[in-house]
Design a protein around this motif. Structure first.
Motif, PDB file in Angstrom:
ATOM      1  N   LEU A 147       0.828  -1.202   0.000  1.00  0.00           N
ATOM      2  CA  LEU A 147       0.000   0.000   0.000  1.00  0.00           C
ATOM      3  C   LEU A 147       0.864   1.255   0.000  1.00  0.00           C
ATOM      4  CD1 LEU A 147      -2.781   1.332   0.193  1.00  0.00           C
ATOM      5  CD2 LEU A 147      -2.628   1.116   2.685  1.00  0.00           C
ATOM      6  N   VAL A 148       1.919   1.250   0.808  1.00  0.00           N
ATOM      7  CA  VAL A 148       2.859   2.383   0.831  1.00  0.00           C
ATOM      8  C   VAL A 148       3.503   2.547  -0.543  1.00  0.00           C
ATOM      9  CG1 VAL A 148       5.047   3.220   1.791  1.00  0.00           C
ATOM     10  CG2 VAL A 148       3.304   2.249   3.297  1.00  0.00           C
ATOM     11  N   THR A 151       1.044   3.995  -3.042  1.00  0.00           N
ATOM     12  CA  THR A 151       0.824   5.416  -2.757  1.00  0.00           C
ATOM     13  C   THR A 151       1.987   6.262  -3.268  1.00  0.00           C
ATOM     14  OG1 THR A 151      -0.437   4.820  -0.771  1.00  0.00           O
ATOM     15  CG2 THR A 151       0.360   7.086  -0.925  1.00  0.00           C
ATOM     16  N   ALA A 152       3.197   5.732  -3.132  1.00  0.00           N
ATOM     17  CA  ALA A 152       4.373   6.469  -3.606  1.00  0.00           C
ATOM     18  C   ALA A 152       4.515   6.404  -5.127  1.00  0.00           C
ATOM     19  CB  ALA A 152       5.638   5.913  -2.940  1.00  0.00           C
ATOM     20  N   LEU A 154       2.050   6.220  -7.397  1.00  0.00           N
ATOM     21  CA  LEU A 154       1.021   6.958  -8.128  1.00  0.00           C
ATOM     22  C   LEU A 154       1.493   8.343  -8.585  1.00  0.00           C
ATOM     23  CD1 LEU A 154      -1.842   7.125  -9.214  1.00  0.00           C
ATOM     24  CD2 LEU A 154      -2.603   7.879  -6.952  1.00  0.00           C
TER      25      LEU A 154
END
Length: 260
Positions: A147-148, A151-152, A154
């Protein structure tokens, strides 16, 4: 350059328009996709430094496919050599984009590894008789790390989504192209959400034959290669839509088909 905000439903229309552009020269598109896939596979067989070469050159190869889209749109012929047309169109700027993407991807990957705590996960999972709670903890750790990473990743994707097209078709330098690409993606969040959901649904459908063993995996691989041209044609459609390019827009002055 001027960008515009388009309706959410345009995200699906980009795929529809991409399919229409693909159907104009299906055989050549399939050959281009297969050649691109072979180049990627060949790069993986190279030693570590050489395997990064594809990442550096990918914006050039992708730009060639988009130059092919522009050629088809202008009633010209799509050619195999369009894959390499980017080498004749601001190659240095495109390689710069490739370098930025490579560094960004490495940083995102490092962030995933950092949050996944790989040594601890490996130690836990390698123990015989690992209990269910340990497995759940490992799964949660990995899910959080992914998930991290997503998020980075994108923002990096937004910076580079339109950048090669803006470099080739509009003559922008890499950094202004990346800034404009990010702004265009941010301003059109809704159509991109629709576009992403549609792509996910299509690729999920493509993956279903994998449940039928080796033969199914072969079918999935073939379908994935066949979907590559649709992806690039849809990206071109999104560029034309958001940046208000029309079907009569000229291609690069050094294109394979000559100056219109």
């Amino acid at each position: 350059m001027e960008t515009r905000i388009v309706a959410a439903g345009r995200g699906w229309q980009w795929i529809v328009e991409g399919i229409a552009l693909y159907r104009k020269s299906m055989q050549v598109w399939l050959a281009l996709a297969a050649l691109l896939a072979l180049l990627w596979i060949a790069s993986l067989a190279l030693p570590a430094p050489g395997s990064l070469l594809f990442n550096l050159l990918s914006p050039i190869l992708f730009a060639g496919l988009w130059i092919g889209c522009r050629a088809l749109e202008n009633g010209q012929e799509l050619k195999i050599m369009h894959l390499f047309a980017g080498f004749r169109e601001r190659a240095a700027a495109l390689v710069t984009l490739g370098g930025i993407y490579l560094v960004g991807t490495i940083l995102v990957f490092g962030l995933v590894l950092l949050n996944a705590d790989v040594p601890q996960l490996t130690a836990l999972l390698s123990k015989p008789g690992t209990d269910i709670e340990t497995l759940r903890a490992a799964t949660r750790s990995l899910a959080f790390a992914l998930l991290v990473g997503a998020t980075a990743y994108l923002p990096l994707l937004m910076l580079l989504w339109f950048a090669p097209l803006l470099v080739v078709f509009d003559g922008l330098a890499p950094l202004p192209a990346m800034k404009l690409s990010f702004a265009a993606c941010f301003r059109n969040t809704l159509p991109f959400l629709v576009y992403s959901a549609a792509l996910f649904a299509l690729w999920f459908a493509i993956s279903l034959p994998a449940a039928f063993g080796t033969a199914g995996m072969v079918v999935v691989a073939a379908l994935l290669v066949a979907s590559i041209p649709v992806l690039f044609c849809s990206i071109y459609a999104s560029y034309r839509d958001i940046f208000m390019r029309n079907s009569s827009a000229p291609g690069p002055t050094n294109s394979l088909n000559g100056t219109p």
